[in-house]
Write a protein that holds these residues in place. Structure first.
Motif, PDB file in Angstrom:
ATOM      1  N   ARG A   1      13.088  61.018  81.387  1.00  0.00           N
ATOM      2  CA  ARG A   1      13.573  61.600  80.378  1.00  0.00           C
ATOM      3  C   ARG A   1      15.040  60.812  79.922  1.00  0.00           C
ATOM      4  N   LEU A   2      15.553  60.195  81.203  1.00  0.00           N
ATOM      5  CA  LEU A   2      17.028  59.739  81.128  1.00  0.00           C
ATOM      6  C   LEU A   2      16.935  58.284  80.608  1.00  0.00           C
ATOM      7  N   ILE A   3      15.723  57.533  80.578  1.00  0.00           N
ATOM      8  CA  ILE A   3      15.505  56.075  80.259  1.00  0.00           C
ATOM      9  C   ILE A   3      15.959  55.972  78.867  1.00  0.00           C
ATOM     10  N   PRO A   4      15.939  56.504  77.611  1.00  0.00           N
ATOM     11  CA  PRO A   4      16.681  56.114  76.556  1.00  0.00           C
ATOM     12  C   PRO A   4      18.008  55.904  76.737  1.00  0.00           C
ATOM     13  N   ALA A   5      18.776  56.597  77.560  1.00  0.00           N
ATOM     14  CA  ALA A   5      20.194  56.747  77.829  1.00  0.00           C
ATOM     15  C   ALA A   5      20.476  55.503  78.628  1.00  0.00           C
ATOM     16  N   LEU A   6      19.627  55.179  79.576  1.00  0.00           N
ATOM     17  CA  LEU A   6      19.873  54.043  80.401  1.00  0.00           C
ATOM     18  C   LEU A   6      19.779  52.903  79.638  1.00  0.00           C
ATOM     19  N   VAL A   7      18.863  52.692  78.422  1.00  0.00           N
ATOM     20  CA  VAL A   7      18.687  51.554  77.776  1.00  0.00           C
ATOM     21  C   VAL A   7      19.897  51.430  76.950  1.00  0.00           C
ATOM     22  N   ARG A   8      20.441  52.687  76.381  1.00  0.00           N
ATOM     23  CA  ARG A   8      21.614  52.349  75.483  1.00  0.00           C
ATOM     24  C   ARG A   8      22.921  51.850  76.198  1.00  0.00           C
ATOM     25  N   HIS A   9      23.007  52.264  77.642  1.00  0.00           N
ATOM     26  CA  HIS A   9      24.027  51.905  78.447  1.00  0.00           C
ATOM     27  C   HIS A   9      23.843  50.380  78.649  1.00  0.00           C
ATOM     28  N   VAL A  10      22.689  49.773  79.166  1.00  0.00           N
ATOM     29  CA  VAL A  10      22.378  48.270  79.195  1.00  0.00           C
ATOM     30  C   VAL A  10      22.823  47.695  77.761  1.00  0.00           C
ATOM     31  N   GLN A  11      22.350  48.172  76.947  1.00  0.00           N
ATOM     32  CA  GLN A  11      22.465  47.601  75.318  1.00  0.00           C
ATOM     33  C   GLN A  11      23.900  47.289  75.036  1.00  0.00           C
ATOM     34  N   GLY A  12      24.721  48.563  75.198  1.00  0.00           N
ATOM     35  CA  GLY A  12      26.115  48.635  74.753  1.00  0.00           C
ATOM     36  C   GLY A  12      26.951  47.537  75.963  1.00  0.00           C
TER      37      GLY A  12
ATOM     38  N   ASP B   1      39.204  59.312  85.566  1.00  0.00           N
ATOM     39  CA  ASP B   1      39.066  57.887  85.306  1.00  0.00           C
ATOM     40  C   ASP B   1      37.712  57.323  85.175  1.00  0.00           C
ATOM     41  N   ILE B   2      36.907  58.039  85.644  1.00  0.00           N
ATOM     42  CA  ILE B   2      35.287  57.680  85.711  1.00  0.00           C
ATOM     43  C   ILE B   2      34.992  57.810  84.153  1.00  0.00           C
ATOM     44  N   LYS B   3      34.231  56.727  83.857  1.00  0.00           N
ATOM     45  CA  LYS B   3      33.580  56.873  82.141  1.00  0.00           C
ATOM     46  C   LYS B   3      32.546  57.755  82.423  1.00  0.00           C
ATOM     47  N   ASP B   4      32.081  58.452  81.081  1.00  0.00           N
ATOM     48  CA  ASP B   4      30.812  58.780  80.799  1.00  0.00           C
ATOM     49  C   ASP B   4      29.729  57.923  80.651  1.00  0.00           C
ATOM     50  N   TRP B   5      28.945  57.904  81.367  1.00  0.00           N
ATOM     51  CA  TRP B   5      28.035  56.793  80.998  1.00  0.00           C
ATOM     52  C   TRP B   5      27.110  57.032  79.953  1.00  0.00           C
ATOM     53  N   ALA B   6      26.953  58.343  79.607  1.00  0.00           N
ATOM     54  CA  ALA B   6      25.959  58.577  78.412  1.00  0.00           C
ATOM     55  C   ALA B   6      26.729  58.503  77.087  1.00  0.00           C
ATOM     56  N   LYS B   7      28.018  58.403  77.142  1.00  0.00           N
ATOM     57  CA  LYS B   7      29.098  58.483  76.035  1.00  0.00           C
ATOM     58  C   LYS B   7      29.555  57.297  75.858  1.00  0.00           C
ATOM     59  N   GLN B   8      29.882  56.640  76.801  1.00  0.00           N
ATOM     60  CA  GLN B   8      30.620  55.239  76.802  1.00  0.00           C
ATOM     61  C   GLN B   8      29.706  54.279  77.440  1.00  0.00           C
ATOM     62  N   ALA B   9      29.067  53.716  76.454  1.00  0.00           N
ATOM     63  CA  ALA B   9      27.911  52.813  76.883  1.00  0.00           C
ATOM     64  C   ALA B   9      28.548  51.330  76.816  1.00  0.00           C
TER      65      ALA B   9
END
Length: 352
Positions: free
Chosen positions: A46-57, A250-258
């Motif tokens: 389910r999280l793969i689309p968000a993981l891809v966005r994190h890579v592409q970002g 200080d930790i970034k939100d990986w799903a929103k700060q790609a």
């Protein structure tokens, strides 16, 4: 039904298409699909689309190689270099076990990490290698601490794995909140209410509307009140303070700060069972413990008592023999991702 090899091949093709080497893509796919097979769907494909966005970002570097930056006989500190969390975590497990084989106990801390999926996957790696393992991970704030009405702390998951003899390994994987944020998100997508006690709204009132958390500045609630809060602080010390990773806000939100490395911290502690007693003695003792717990007198309506990880073990066995099914909305999400990456043919294999 979708088979393990089919789903792994599809996931692998996604990671390769966005720049991962074949070996790394395959490893990430195996970890994620195993979670799907074990029923940990909130942290699986389910999280793969968000993981891809994190890579592409740019927040995840598909070519990054985690590096040991300091070490002693029984410990290592690793800079993940912004790698995919699953890959950095796998390296942390291997190094902790290597240290434990030499010293009895080994520790590997990781900083500059990204989202690593379900911690139970790494606890299971320890257990299947004949070691007891403890994993901690600090995350960006999503949970209120006792007495507050805002997201002050991560829900800071931790996991524990222990091998057994003839019984399935014990695997405990839990966050410090009453429920994981991903479960609230799933309920929001389905338009469903959630149980009272999962979240509070922005002024600290109880609510069953997932949108109070997802869109209106509410927060997850710690499990068992101050006890969950206290465990979250423990995890923050082990995974954050000790490793040199970022702390709380200080930790970034990986799903929103790609576009940024999350800088989560992980801590892996391995205990080599055979450094403490012969394996056959350990196996007899752990199997005896499991049987003793399982034989507890049951309340009315309960047919069976499960050990932590036992349900997931049976889910995995069933997935091996019967395959897996994904919900329609989930498949559609993966289909749209495949189309965007030019992987329509690879996705079609899931529908055969």
């Amino acid at each position: 039904m979708i088979t393990q090899p089919t789903l792994e091949a599809f996931c692998c093709s996604i990671f390769e298409s966005i720049g991962f080497a074949e070996e790394d893509a395959r490893l990430a796919a195996e970890i994620i699909v195993q979670c799907e097979m074990r029923g940990i769907t909130s942290h699986a494909t389910r999280l793969i689309p968000a993981l891809v966005r994190h890579v592409q970002g740019g927040g995840v570097d598909p070519q990054a190689k985690p590096e040991i930056v300091d070490e002693g006989p029984a410990w290592s500190m690793i800079d993940a270099q912004g790698a995919l969390g699953h890959l950095a975590a796998y390296q942390g497990v291997q190094i902790a076990m290597e240290k434990a084989r030499k010293c009895g106990v080994g520790l590997a801390g990781v900083r500059r990490g990204n989202h690593l999926g379900a911690l139970g996957a790494y606890a299971l790696m320890f257990a299947r290698a004949g070691m007891i393992g403890l994993i901690t991970n600090n995350t960006n704030p999503v949970m209120a601490v006792t007495g507050s009405c805002e997201k002050s702390s991560g829900n800071n998951p931790f996991a524990f794995g222990a091998p057994a003899g003839n019984e399935p390994p014990i695997v405990l994987d839990m966050a410090c909140s009453t429920a994981a944020g991903s479960k609230v998100e799933i309920a929001g997508k389905k338009g469903e209410d959630i149980p009272t006690g999962w979240i509070m709204d922005s002024v600290g009132a109880a609510t069953t509307d997932p949108l109070d958390y997802l869109e209106r500045s509410g927060a997850l609630l710690p499990m068992s009140g101050h006890k969950g809060y206290g465990l979250a602080v423990m995890v923050e010390v082990l995974a954050g303070v000790l490793t040199g990773a970022s702390l709380t806000s200080d930790i970034k939100d990986w799903a929103k700060q790609a576009d940024q490395v999350s800088d989560q911290g992980y801590n892996f502690i391995a205990v080599d069972v055979e450094s403490f007693m012969p394996r056959n003695v350990y196996d007899q003792r752990i199997d005896g413990l499991i049987k003793r717990i399982r034989s507890s007198r049951k309340i009315q309506g309960v047919d069976r008592i499960y050990l932590p990880g036992e349900i997931e073990h049976e889910n995995e066995q069933q997935a091996h023999s019967q395959g897996m099914s994904l919900q329609d909305w989930h498949l559609e999400s993966l289909k749209q991702l495949a189309i965007s990456l030019g992987l329509e043919q690879q996705f079609a294999a899931l529908e055969e």
